[in-house]
Design a protein around this motif. Structure first.
Motif, PDB file in Angstrom:
ATOM      1  N   ALA A 153      71.396  59.025  90.968  1.00 62.69           N
ATOM      2  CA  ALA A 153      72.626  58.088  89.915  1.00 62.69           C
ATOM      3  C   ALA A 153      73.115  56.517  89.862  1.00 62.69           C
ATOM      4  CB  ALA A 153      73.298  59.404  89.190  1.00 62.69           C
ATOM      5  N   ASP A 154      73.680  56.386  90.984  1.00 64.91           N
ATOM      6  CA  ASP A 154      73.907  55.032  92.010  1.00 64.91           C
ATOM      7  C   ASP A 154      72.356  54.395  91.369  1.00 64.91           C
ATOM      8  OD1 ASP A 154      76.123  56.765  92.368  1.00 64.91           O
ATOM      9  OD2 ASP A 154      75.753  56.942  94.409  1.00 64.91           O
ATOM     10  N   VAL A 155      72.032  54.192  91.442  1.00 57.34           N
ATOM     11  CA  VAL A 155      70.484  53.409  92.035  1.00 57.34           C
ATOM     12  C   VAL A 155      70.450  53.061  90.236  1.00 57.34           C
ATOM     13  CG1 VAL A 155      68.254  52.844  91.937  1.00 57.34           C
ATOM     14  CG2 VAL A 155      69.115  54.344  93.115  1.00 57.34           C
ATOM     15  N   ILE A 156      70.741  54.455  89.084  1.00 56.97           N
ATOM     16  CA  ILE A 156      70.178  53.639  87.658  1.00 56.97           C
ATOM     17  C   ILE A 156      71.459  53.097  87.672  1.00 56.97           C
ATOM     18  CG2 ILE A 156      69.504  54.815  85.784  1.00 56.97           C
ATOM     19  CD1 ILE A 156      68.625  57.867  87.167  1.00 56.97           C
ATOM     20  N   GLU A 157      72.471  53.488  87.694  1.00 56.72           N
ATOM     21  CA  GLU A 157      73.805  52.788  87.668  1.00 56.72           C
ATOM     22  C   GLU A 157      73.698  51.638  87.721  1.00 56.72           C
ATOM     23  OE1 GLU A 157      78.856  53.230  87.483  1.00 56.72           O
ATOM     24  OE2 GLU A 157      77.417  54.683  88.521  1.00 56.72           O
ATOM     25  N   SER A 158      73.421  50.844  88.548  1.00 57.11           N
ATOM     26  CA  SER A 158      72.805  49.859  89.465  1.00 57.11           C
ATOM     27  C   SER A 158      71.804  48.640  88.744  1.00 57.11           C
ATOM     28  CB  SER A 158      72.475  49.525  90.905  1.00 57.11           C
ATOM     29  OG  SER A 158      71.695  50.059  90.514  1.00 57.11           O
ATOM     30  N   ASP A 159      70.771  49.493  88.125  1.00 59.70           N
ATOM     31  CA  ASP A 159      69.452  48.782  87.594  1.00 59.70           C
ATOM     32  C   ASP A 159      70.527  47.940  85.730  1.00 59.70           C
ATOM     33  OD1 ASP A 159      68.462  48.939  89.840  1.00 59.70           O
ATOM     34  OD2 ASP A 159      67.292  50.632  88.903  1.00 59.70           O
ATOM     35  N   ILE A 160      71.625  49.461  85.679  1.00 57.76           N
ATOM     36  CA  ILE A 160      71.797  48.890  84.178  1.00 57.76           C
ATOM     37  C   ILE A 160      72.776  48.252  84.055  1.00 57.76           C
ATOM     38  CG2 ILE A 160      73.290  50.496  81.974  1.00 57.76           C
ATOM     39  CD1 ILE A 160      71.914  52.585  83.175  1.00 57.76           C
ATOM     40  N   MET A 161      73.792  47.611  85.361  1.00 61.89           N
ATOM     41  CA  MET A 161      74.488  46.428  85.459  1.00 61.89           C
ATOM     42  C   MET A 161      73.485  45.890  85.054  1.00 61.89           C
ATOM     43  SD  MET A 161      77.288  47.819  84.896  1.00 61.89           S
ATOM     44  CE  MET A 161      78.500  47.091  85.290  1.00 61.89           C
ATOM     45  N   GLU A 162      72.742  45.805  86.257  1.00 56.20           N
ATOM     46  CA  GLU A 162      71.879  44.863  86.286  1.00 56.20           C
ATOM     47  C   GLU A 162      71.308  44.260  85.273  1.00 56.20           C
ATOM     48  OE1 GLU A 162      69.510  44.557  89.287  1.00 56.20           O
ATOM     49  OE2 GLU A 162      71.176  45.212  91.134  1.00 56.20           O
ATOM     50  N   LYS A 163      70.988  44.720  84.253  1.00 56.32           N
ATOM     51  CA  LYS A 163      69.763  44.605  82.752  1.00 56.32           C
ATOM     52  C   LYS A 163      71.749  43.583  81.784  1.00 56.32           C
ATOM     53  CE  LYS A 163      66.239  47.516  83.575  1.00 56.32           C
ATOM     54  NZ  LYS A 163      65.943  49.068  82.611  1.00 56.32           N
ATOM     55  N   LEU A 164      72.120  44.801  82.107  1.00 55.68           N
ATOM     56  CA  LEU A 164      73.742  44.595  80.734  1.00 55.68           C
ATOM     57  C   LEU A 164      74.307  42.920  81.598  1.00 55.68           C
ATOM     58  CD1 LEU A 164      75.254  44.858  78.724  1.00 55.68           C
ATOM     59  CD2 LEU A 164      76.519  46.044  80.525  1.00 55.68           C
ATOM     60  N   ALA A 165      74.554  42.976  82.474  1.00 55.95           N
ATOM     61  CA  ALA A 165      74.634  40.722  83.088  1.00 55.95           C
ATOM     62  C   ALA A 165      73.862  40.315  82.316  1.00 55.95           C
ATOM     63  CB  ALA A 165      74.788  41.045  84.896  1.00 55.95           C
ATOM     64  N   LYS A 166      72.155  40.713  82.973  1.00 57.03           N
ATOM     65  CA  LYS A 166      71.009  39.404  82.440  1.00 57.03           C
ATOM     66  C   LYS A 166      71.337  39.386  80.603  1.00 57.03           C
ATOM     67  CE  LYS A 166      66.441  38.818  83.091  1.00 57.03           C
ATOM     68  NZ  LYS A 166      65.246  39.069  83.939  1.00 57.03           N
ATOM     69  N   ARG A 168      73.870  39.784  78.878  1.00 55.03           N
ATOM     70  CA  ARG A 168      74.958  38.449  78.639  1.00 55.03           C
ATOM     71  C   ARG A 168      75.380  37.761  79.163  1.00 55.03           C
ATOM     72  NH1 ARG A 168      79.781  42.185  80.411  1.00 55.03           N
ATOM     73  NH2 ARG A 168      79.630  44.676  79.349  1.00 55.03           N
ATOM     74  N   ALA A 169      74.472  37.128  79.889  1.00 59.85           N
ATOM     75  CA  ALA A 169      74.365  35.691  80.300  1.00 59.85           C
ATOM     76  C   ALA A 169      73.239  35.604  79.267  1.00 59.85           C
ATOM     77  CB  ALA A 169      73.026  35.688  81.886  1.00 59.85           C
ATOM     78  N   GLU A 170      72.217  35.770  78.894  1.00 59.62           N
ATOM     79  CA  GLU A 170      71.593  35.402  77.912  1.00 59.62           C
ATOM     80  C   GLU A 170      71.981  34.514  77.259  1.00 59.62           C
ATOM     81  OE1 GLU A 170      68.214  37.721  77.304  1.00 59.62           O
ATOM     82  OE2 GLU A 170      67.120  37.109  79.295  1.00 59.62           O
ATOM     83  N   ALA A 171      73.038  35.970  76.263  1.00 61.78           N
ATOM     84  CA  ALA A 171      73.682  35.850  74.795  1.00 61.78           C
ATOM     85  C   ALA A 171      74.603  34.237  75.075  1.00 61.78           C
ATOM     86  CB  ALA A 171      74.406  36.899  74.598  1.00 61.78           C
ATOM     87  N   ALA A 172      75.044  34.625  76.300  1.00 60.73           N
ATOM     88  CA  ALA A 172      76.423  33.191  76.095  1.00 60.73           C
ATOM     89  C   ALA A 172      75.165  32.109  76.668  1.00 60.73           C
ATOM     90  CB  ALA A 172      76.870  33.243  77.974  1.00 60.73           C
ATOM     91  N   ALA A 173      74.653  31.658  76.915  1.00 61.24           N
ATOM     92  CA  ALA A 173      73.595  30.839  77.129  1.00 61.24           C
ATOM     93  C   ALA A 173      72.975  30.128  75.221  1.00 61.24           C
ATOM     94  CB  ALA A 173      72.046  30.930  78.104  1.00 61.24           C
ATOM     95  N   GLU A 174      71.917  30.920  74.853  1.00 53.34           N
ATOM     96  CA  GLU A 174      72.159  30.969  73.611  1.00 53.34           C
ATOM     97  C   GLU A 174      73.160  30.576  72.626  1.00 53.34           C
ATOM     98  OE1 GLU A 174      70.304  34.504  71.978  1.00 53.34           O
ATOM     99  OE2 GLU A 174      69.061  34.368  73.360  1.00 53.34           O
ATOM    100  N   GLU A 175      74.733  30.858  72.351  1.00 53.50           N
ATOM    101  CA  GLU A 175      75.803  30.700  71.935  1.00 53.50           C
ATOM    102  C   GLU A 175      75.813  29.027  72.186  1.00 53.50           C
ATOM    103  OE1 GLU A 175      78.885  33.422  72.442  1.00 53.50           O
ATOM    104  OE2 GLU A 175      77.599  35.038  71.418  1.00 53.50           O
TER     105      GLU A 175
END
Length: 273
Positions: A153-166, A168-175
């Motif tokens: 569960a910790d590994v899956i949660e860390s992967d999800i958080m990394e994807k979410l951060a990625k 968000r970074a792409e959305a900020a770059a587009e804005e």
């Protein structure tokens, strides 16, 4: 008391104690008084490995023939051996003569548990260095790996958080790119221009055509077949009404069986009634 549970807990504790306990083994290194330099260095290397693993080493010199008359040479050789392994071991028993042999015991400076922990740390440090040097190298699974912390569960949660951060970074770059781009003013649509109505051409008078004469009909060579008379369809008869069954009369009860007739006595011969 649940005796089965008690036995299970006792077995688990015994297994844990056996796993954590350290059994010191007494290793033995034998050599002769006239040993060669290369052989002596090999024996010293074995002793260093044994002491580094947390085991004791028993150094033994074998005397043959008139070598027994020179014990001081054996003492000198054993002292030299103790100095060579002084980094990982210390002398526990001084050299003593045991029959035709001379024996000396060298103990490790670290116990077996500490030696195992140190070896584990060294292996982990080497693995980290190799991974840092070549991050794309494959993991060697032929040997058992160390304990891994965390859960799936910790590994899956860390992967999800990394994807979410990625994301968000792409959305900020587009804005940011949209804000930096110049604004484009859309063109103003012009009203459609009405076309002038087309002038009608003057109509010409119609020219009268000559009447067409009907062609003369040719006489028929073969007579046409006579039409068959149409037969009228027969009327469909109406369905007959269903006959209602008549009630049957009750069958008469059978008459009782006639009883036996009374027996008549036969007249004796020679008598008249």
């Amino acid at each position: 008391m649940d005796f089965g549970k008690y036995k299970y807990e006792a077995a688990v504790k015994a297994r844990e104690t056996r796993k954590n306990q350290t059994n010191t083994i007494l290793k033995e290194v034998r050599f002769r008084l006239k040993i060669d330099t290369h052989d002596y260095e090999t024996k010293v290397g074995h002793a260093l490995r044994f002491l580094g693993a947390g085991d004791k080493v028993k150094a033994m010199i074998q005397f043959r023939g008139r070598e027994q008359q020179r014990p001081e040479m054996g003492i000198r050789l054993l002292n030299k051996f103790a100095e060579a392994v002084a980094e990982v071991g210390a002398v526990e028993s001084s050299p003593r003569i045991d029959g035709r042999n001379m024996v000396m015991v060298v103990g490790p400076l670290k116990n077996k548990a500490e030696a195992k922990a140190e070896a584990r740390r060294v292996e982990q440090r080497d693995a980290d260095k190799a991974k840092a040097a070549n991050p794309k190298a494959k993991i060697d699974t032929s040997e058992p790996q160390g304990e891994v912390g965390g859960s799936v569960a910790d590994v899956i949660e860390s992967d999800i958080m990394e994807k979410l951060a990625k994301v968000r970074a792409e959305a900020a770059a587009e804005e940011a790119a949209a804000a930096a781009a110049p604004k484009v003013v859309p063109p103003v649509a012009k009203a459609p221009v009405k076309a002038a109505p087309a002038r009608e051409a003057p109509s010409r008078p119609a020219v009268a055509k000559a009447p067409v004469r009907p062609a003369a009909s040719k006489p028929a060579t073969t007579p046409a077949p006579a039409a068959k008379p149409v037969v009228a369809a027969k009327p469909v008869p109406a369905p007959k009404p269903m006959a209602i069954p008549k009630p049957t009369a009750m069958a008469p009860k059978p008459a009782g069986k006639p009883g036996p007739k009374p027996a008549t006595r036969a007249a004796k011969p020679g008598t008249t009634k």
